[in-house]
Structure formats: structure tokens, C-alpha cells
Scaffold this motif. Structure first.
Motif, short mmCIF file in Angstrom:
data_model
loop_
_atom_site.label_atom_id
_atom_site.label_comp_id
_atom_site.label_asym_id
_atom_site.label_seq_id
_atom_site.Cartn_x
_atom_site.Cartn_y
_atom_site.Cartn_z
N MET A 12 33.45 38.07 48.32
CA MET A 12 33.97 38.09 49.70
C MET A 12 35.44 37.67 49.74
N ALA A 13 35.82 36.68 48.94
CA ALA A 13 37.22 36.25 48.90
C ALA A 13 38.11 37.35 48.38
N ALA A 14 37.67 38.04 47.34
CA ALA A 14 38.47 39.14 46.78
C ALA A 14 38.57 40.30 47.77
N LEU A 15 37.47 40.62 48.46
CA LEU A 15 37.49 41.70 49.44
C LEU A 15 38.44 41.38 50.59
N ALA A 16 38.48 40.12 50.98
CA ALA A 16 39.37 39.72 52.07
C ALA A 16 40.84 39.95 51.73
N LEU A 17 41.15 39.91 50.44
CA LEU A 17 42.53 40.11 49.99
C LEU A 17 42.86 41.58 49.73
N CYS A 18 41.85 42.44 49.72
CA CYS A 18 42.07 43.87 49.45
C CYS A 18 42.67 44.56 50.66
N GLY A 19 43.55 45.49 50.37
CA GLY A 19 44.11 46.34 51.41
C GLY A 19 43.86 47.80 51.07
N HIS A 20 44.29 48.66 51.97
CA HIS A 20 44.13 50.10 51.77
C HIS A 20 44.77 50.52 50.45
N GLY A 21 43.99 51.19 49.61
CA GLY A 21 44.50 51.67 48.33
C GLY A 21 44.19 50.78 47.15
N ASP A 22 43.77 49.54 47.40
CA ASP A 22 43.37 48.68 46.30
C ASP A 22 42.07 49.21 45.69
N TYR A 31 29.90 47.59 29.90
CA TYR A 31 31.35 47.70 30.05
C TYR A 31 32.05 46.43 29.53
N PRO A 32 33.11 46.59 28.74
CA PRO A 32 33.85 45.42 28.23
C PRO A 32 34.79 44.83 29.30
N LEU A 33 34.21 44.18 30.28
CA LEU A 33 34.95 43.72 31.46
C LEU A 33 36.12 42.81 31.11
N ALA A 34 35.91 41.85 30.24
CA ALA A 34 36.97 40.89 29.91
C ALA A 34 38.20 41.59 29.33
N GLN A 35 37.98 42.62 28.53
CA GLN A 35 39.10 43.30 27.86
C GLN A 35 39.63 44.50 28.63
N LYS A 36 38.83 45.10 29.52
CA LYS A 36 39.22 46.38 30.12
C LYS A 36 39.25 46.34 31.65
N SER A 37 39.70 45.22 32.21
CA SER A 37 39.86 45.17 33.68
C SER A 37 41.16 44.48 34.09
N GLY A 38 42.09 44.38 33.16
CA GLY A 38 43.41 43.86 33.47
C GLY A 38 43.39 42.51 34.14
N ASP A 39 44.22 42.36 35.19
CA ASP A 39 44.34 41.09 35.91
C ASP A 39 43.40 41.00 37.11
N ALA A 40 42.46 41.92 37.22
CA ALA A 40 41.52 41.89 38.35
C ALA A 40 40.72 40.59 38.34
N ARG A 41 40.35 40.14 39.53
CA ARG A 41 39.43 39.01 39.61
C ARG A 41 38.10 39.48 39.05
N LYS A 42 37.54 38.74 38.12
CA LYS A 42 36.31 39.14 37.46
C LYS A 42 35.13 38.33 37.98
N VAL A 43 34.06 39.05 38.30
CA VAL A 43 32.83 38.42 38.75
C VAL A 43 31.71 38.94 37.85
N GLU A 110 44.97 48.91 35.56
CA GLU A 110 46.19 49.02 36.36
C GLU A 110 46.28 47.87 37.36
N PRO A 111 47.51 47.53 37.79
CA PRO A 111 47.69 46.40 38.70
C PRO A 111 46.94 46.51 40.04
N GLY A 112 46.66 47.70 40.52
CA GLY A 112 45.98 47.87 41.81
C GLY A 112 44.50 47.58 41.78
N VAL A 113 43.93 47.32 40.61
CA VAL A 113 42.51 46.96 40.52
C VAL A 113 42.42 45.47 40.81
N ARG A 114 41.88 45.13 41.98
CA ARG A 114 41.86 43.75 42.45
C ARG A 114 40.60 42.99 42.11
#
Length: 135
Positions: A12-22, A31-43, A110-114
């Protein structure tokens, strides 16, 4: 206290920070989440093998956001996993774009993956990269 829809505080905190296009990655249990999701908040949401599924997480997110685009990982052998039909059913009017494995990994870093959510999903190629639409 929240009573319905998504109640996970980090999501919910991450969704609250998302905007159009995120973008948001909903990943299967392989899926190798730790290695293949960049700087996204990981859950790390996977509880047991198979639970929750990617489609269950997608449905919970759809109660909170609009989805305007979706990308899946295309198997190299030319087959189409059955879960793609489920994605189409849950995302009416949204085209499923396909990327090869390494292109998909690049797109998810990519940076837009939140937000990147790991599930307990056991079906292969059950990864979904969605784009947040206008509220």
C-alpha cells in the motif's frame, strides 16, 4: 484498520507513491527478484509453494489501481503459457506485450519500476510487468 482490498502495508505504501506510467512487477516463485528488479521496492509475499498466485496479487492490485499496459516474458520455444489467457481475462482491453527473457529482465530493472512483488506462484512464465494508469 483496512477491511478489504489490499491490506499489505508495504504494498500500500509503494502504491501510494506510484503515479501514471510507473511500473509494478508481479513475479512468480522462480523469478530472481533480488537481482532482476533494479531499485524497485521489493516485497517477498510468497507464503507457500503456489500461494499467493500472480493472478491473486493482480486482482488485489486492481482493487487499488488502474492498469494501462502489461508485459510478459515470452518463452523462447514459441509456445504460449496458459496463464497468458488468464492475464487477458483479468486485464480486458489491455494488450499483452511480449519480451524475450533477457529483454524482460532489462525492462524490470529500469528506474520506472517502483514495486516488485515475489509470489509463491509455481507456473512458469507467470511474471507480469504492469503499468499504472490514470486513476
Amino acid at each position: 484498520m483496512l477491511r478489504s482490498g489490499c491490506i499489505h502495508p508495504d504494498i500500500m505504501a509503494a502504491l501510494a507513491l506510484c503515479g501514471h506510467g510507473d511500473k509494478i512487477l508481479i513475479a512468480d516463485g522462480n523469478y530472481p527478484l533480488a537481482q532482476k528488479s533494479g531499485d524497485a521496492r521489493k516485497v517477498y509475499l510468497g507464503l507457500t509453494a503456489g500461494h499467493p498466485t500472480v493472478t491473486e496479487v493482480l486482482e488485489a492490485l486492481q482493487a487499488e489501481i488502474n492498469v494501462e499496459a502489461a508485459v510478459v516474458m515470452d518463452p523462447a520455444d514459441g509456445t504460449e503459457p496458459a496463464i497468458f489467457d488468464e492475464f487477458r481475462r483479468l486485464l480486458p482491453g489491455v494488450r499483452l506485450d511480449k519480451l524475450g527473457r533477457y529483454e524482460y529482465y532489462a525492462a524490470c530493472q529500469e528506474p520506472g519500476v517502483r514495486l516488485a512483488i515475489a509470489t509463491g506462484e509455481q507456473r512458469v512464465f507467470a511474471n507480469l510487468l504492469i503499468t499504472v494508469g490514470v486513476a
